[in-house]
Every structure is written in structure tokens, then in C-alpha cells.
Design an enzyme around this catalytic site. Structure first.
Site, PDB file in Angstrom:
ATOM      1  N   CYS A   1      -2.430   7.469  -2.131  1.00 21.04           N
ATOM      2  CA  CYS A   1      -2.534   6.001  -2.075  1.00 21.04           C
ATOM      3  C   CYS A   1      -1.956   5.593  -0.726  1.00 21.04           C
ATOM      4  O   CYS A   1      -0.901   6.109  -0.311  1.00 21.04           O
ATOM      5  CB  CYS A   1      -1.724   5.393  -3.217  1.00 21.04           C
ATOM      6  SG  CYS A   1      -1.395   3.623  -3.029  1.00 21.04           S
TER       7      CYS A   1
ATOM      8  N   HIS B   1      -0.423   3.068   0.266  1.00 23.10           N
ATOM      9  CA  HIS B   1       0.890   2.426   0.275  1.00 23.10           C
ATOM     10  C   HIS B   1       2.025   3.453   0.484  1.00 23.10           C
ATOM     11  O   HIS B   1       3.094   3.121   0.974  1.00 23.10           O
ATOM     12  CB  HIS B   1       1.162   1.722  -1.069  1.00 23.10           C
ATOM     13  CG  HIS B   1       0.554   0.362  -1.201  1.00 23.10           C
ATOM     14  ND1 HIS B   1      -0.792   0.162  -1.401  1.00 23.10           N
ATOM     15  CD2 HIS B   1       1.113  -0.879  -1.185  1.00 23.10           C
ATOM     16  CE1 HIS B   1      -1.033  -1.134  -1.495  1.00 23.10           C
ATOM     17  NE2 HIS B   1       0.116  -1.788  -1.377  1.00 23.10           N
TER      18      HIS B   1
ATOM     19  N   ASP C   1      -7.753  -3.139   2.078  1.00 22.73           N
ATOM     20  CA  ASP C   1      -6.964  -2.560   0.978  1.00 22.73           C
ATOM     21  C   ASP C   1      -6.575  -3.714   0.048  1.00 22.73           C
ATOM     22  O   ASP C   1      -6.816  -4.885   0.360  1.00 22.73           O
ATOM     23  CB  ASP C   1      -5.707  -1.868   1.543  1.00 22.73           C
ATOM     24  CG  ASP C   1      -4.861  -1.213   0.458  1.00 22.73           C
ATOM     25  OD1 ASP C   1      -5.445  -0.618  -0.462  1.00 22.73           O
ATOM     26  OD2 ASP C   1      -3.617  -1.309   0.505  1.00 22.73           O
ATOM     27  N   SER C   2      -5.912  -3.353  -1.049  1.00 23.23           N
ATOM     28  CA  SER C   2      -5.428  -4.387  -1.968  1.00 23.23           C
ATOM     29  C   SER C   2      -4.282  -5.199  -1.368  1.00 23.23           C
ATOM     30  O   SER C   2      -4.019  -6.311  -1.801  1.00 23.23           O
ATOM     31  CB  SER C   2      -4.930  -3.726  -3.252  1.00 23.23           C
ATOM     32  OG  SER C   2      -3.848  -2.867  -2.929  1.00 23.23           O
TER      33      SER C   2
ATOM     34  N   GLU D   1       5.086  -3.589  -2.650  1.00 26.49           N
ATOM     35  CA  GLU D   1       4.625  -4.962  -2.367  1.00 26.49           C
ATOM     36  C   GLU D   1       5.786  -5.947  -2.536  1.00 26.49           C
ATOM     37  O   GLU D   1       5.903  -6.912  -1.809  1.00 26.49           O
ATOM     38  CB  GLU D   1       3.461  -5.360  -3.292  1.00 26.49           C
ATOM     39  CG  GLU D   1       2.137  -4.663  -2.980  1.00 26.49           C
ATOM     40  CD  GLU D   1       1.417  -5.180  -1.731  1.00 26.49           C
ATOM     41  OE1 GLU D   1       1.620  -6.338  -1.324  1.00 26.49           O
ATOM     42  OE2 GLU D   1       0.633  -4.398  -1.138  1.00 26.49           O
TER      43      GLU D   1
ATOM     44  N   CYS E   1      -8.036   2.399   1.339  1.00 30.30           N
ATOM     45  CA  CYS E   1      -7.533   2.323  -0.040  1.00 30.30           C
ATOM     46  C   CYS E   1      -8.048   3.526  -0.818  1.00 30.30           C
ATOM     47  O   CYS E   1      -9.269   3.729  -0.912  1.00 30.30           O
ATOM     48  CB  CYS E   1      -8.039   1.025  -0.665  1.00 30.30           C
ATOM     49  SG  CYS E   1      -7.744   0.895  -2.430  1.00 30.30           S
TER      50      CYS E   1
HETATM   51  N1  DGL Z   1      -3.303   1.242  -1.409  1.00 36.92           N
HETATM   52  C1  DGL Z   1      -4.315   1.388  -2.401  1.00 36.92           C
HETATM   53  C2  DGL Z   1      -4.659   2.817  -2.665  1.00 36.92           C
HETATM   54  O1  DGL Z   1      -4.672   3.572  -1.700  1.00 36.92           O
HETATM   55  C3  DGL Z   1      -4.265   0.430  -3.563  1.00 36.92           C
HETATM   56  C4  DGL Z   1      -3.101   0.499  -4.465  1.00 36.92           C
HETATM   57  C5  DGL Z   1      -3.130  -0.560  -5.540  1.00 36.92           C
HETATM   58  O2  DGL Z   1      -3.372  -1.729  -5.227  1.00 36.92           O
HETATM   59  O3  DGL Z   1      -2.921  -0.194  -6.705  1.00 36.92           O
HETATM   60  O4  DGL Z   1      -4.969   3.241  -3.735  1.00 36.92           O
END
Ligand code: DGL
Length: 237
Positions: free
Chosen positions: A168, A170, A7-8, A142, A70
Site C-alpha cells: 500500500c 501509504h 490515490d485515496s 491519514e 494506489c
Molecule cells: N494508498 C492506497 C493503497 O495503496 C489506498 C489505501 C486506502 O485508502 O485504504 O492501497
């Protein structure tokens, strides 16, 4: 099995946590591209460039399968990533779409990053979907600075839906916040839980977790320890 997830940043850890719960004895390798977070604001080309390097990294590590933990990369780069490797790649959105299709709900609210929502992957595949971009959420998480008022602004507009899809990875970290403003009847759909229940894997004889991040700071370490309760090794890459 040796499973690579990426993931990011910390979002994919919510997915990893579900895998570890279901399959405690496996070898896990996690890649978080914290130097380039947020992915949701990047172009498709930038996302492919970044995620193809991660796939190459997993090839070197000889993983048995890759999980795109992600939503943003899943909604934009899946087919292209599959074309550059022979390692099976699982995305996080397809199992969620299959799950929702079976449920026949009247109102499905999807929160996601700008790039995921712009792809319309949910609207194109399921009926009765309202797609909403929530660009503030990833950075808040974050940086460990949750602004309840921002969350309230998004959620309180949509009290009448049947389900809220966390588009997402997150966003499971915001479930307590979402619950403050939603009725108990609204099902909160966590893509990490859905993907794990859609797969059948073999347990290995031992557990190991190696994490790699492109940027490591105190805040990241704090966030990891909130989500991952099992032992791990962490390296900067
Ligand atoms: N957690 C990721 C997602 O599911 C990336 C979110 C991001 O870095 O903008 O989209």
C-alpha cells in the site's frame, strides 16, 4: 510530460515524491480522494466508480499518462480503467511483481489493505509470499496518529522473511517503525521507488505540481508538507 497520479489520500504522494526526484522537470497533477479514504475497505464496484471519475478528470486535464499510485485500485480496477480511456495507465503493483520475480527470494511478506490482500495479486504471481492485511495503518497515517504497538504486533511475527513489500502506498511513511522490529537483512520494497526505476520518461523544460483533494484540512496540509518538499498549488475538488 504531463503526468497524473492518484490515490485515496496521502499515500500516492510517496510515489509522486519518487517521480519528482527522478524527473524534476515535469508537469504533475495529483488527485487525492480524501473524502473517500480508506479505499481498502471498499468493494470493487465502489472502487471502479470512484477511480473512473478520477480518470475522467485526468482526461479533462489532458495528461499524457496516468499512474495509479494506489495498491488497492491497481489490484482491482486496472483492466477496467484501461478500457475507458486511451491515455496510457500504469499501475503500481505490476512493476513490483516483476522486480520480485527476478530476485527469487525465500520469504516475502506483503502488507496491504483488505481489498489488495483479498485480490491475492501477489500470491497469484510470485512464489513464497505471505500476504497480511493491515487495515489499521492507513487511518493511523491519514490521522497522523501512529500506534507503535499495532505495528509491532504485525511485524514481530515475521522476523525471518527476506523482504517486506509495502503493498500500500501509504506504508513508506511507516518505514522507521518497521525497522525497529525487523533485522537489517530484510529488504523493504517501496513500490514508488520500484515503479520509477522501471520507467523511462522524458524530462520537460519546467516543473509544476497541481494537487487536488476532495477534502482538505489542517492535518492533510501537515501530512503533505512532510512528504512533498517542492512547490505546489492545492485546490479542493
Ligand atoms: N494508498 C492506497 C493503497 O495503496 C489506498 C489505501 C486506502 O485508502 O485504504 O492501497
Amino acid at each position: 510530460m504531463k503526468i497524473g497520479l492518484f490515490d485515496s489520500g496521502i499515500g500516492g504522494l510517496n510515489v509522486l515524491k519518487e517521480f519528482i526526484n527522478a524527473y524534476p522537470n515535469n508537469i504533475y497533477i495529483y488527485y487525492g480522494d480524501t473524502l473517500n479514504v480508506p479505499y481498502g475497505e471498499k468493494t470493487k464496484e465502489e472502487l471502479f466508480d470512484l477511480s473512473s471519475k478520477i480518470v475522467n478528470f485526468f482526461e479533462e486535464k489532458e495528461v499524457d499518462l496516468i499512474v495509479i499510485a494506489c495498491g488497492t485500485v491497481s489490484s482491482t480496477c486496472l483492466e477496467k480503467l484501461r478500457s475507458i480511456t486511451s491515455i496510457p495507465i500504469f499501475d503500481i503493483i505490476s512493476p513490483t511483481i516483476n522486480y520480485l520475480k527476478k530476485k527469487n527470494l525465500n520469504g516475502i511478506l506483503v502488507f496491504g489493505t483488505k481489498r489488495t490482500i483479498d485480490s491475492h495479486i501477489f500470491k497469484d504471481n510470485i512464489n513464497n509470499v505471505i500476504e497480511v492485511k493491515t487495515p489499521e495503518f492507513v487511518i493511523m497515517l491519514e490521522n497522523n496518529k501512529i500506534d507503535s504497538l499495532v505495528i509491532k504486533k504485525y511485524v514481530s511475527e515475521f522476523k525471518e522473511v527476506d523482504a517486506l513489500v509495502l503493498g500500500c502506498t501509504h506504508y513508506p511513511l511507516l518505514i522507521p517503525e518497521f525497522k525497529k522490529y525487523l533485522s537489517d537483512k530484510v529488504e523493504i520494497v517501496d513500490m514508488g521507488k520500484v515503479i520509477v526505476s522501471s520507467m523511462t520518461l522524458k524530462n520537460n523544460s519546467r516543473y509544476k505540481l497541481d494537487m487536488y483533494f476532495t477534502k482538505i484540512d489542517e492535518n492533510l496540509l501537515r501530512n503533505i508538507n512532510k512528504i512533498i518538499k517542492t512547490k505546489y498549488l492545492i485546490s479542493k475538488i
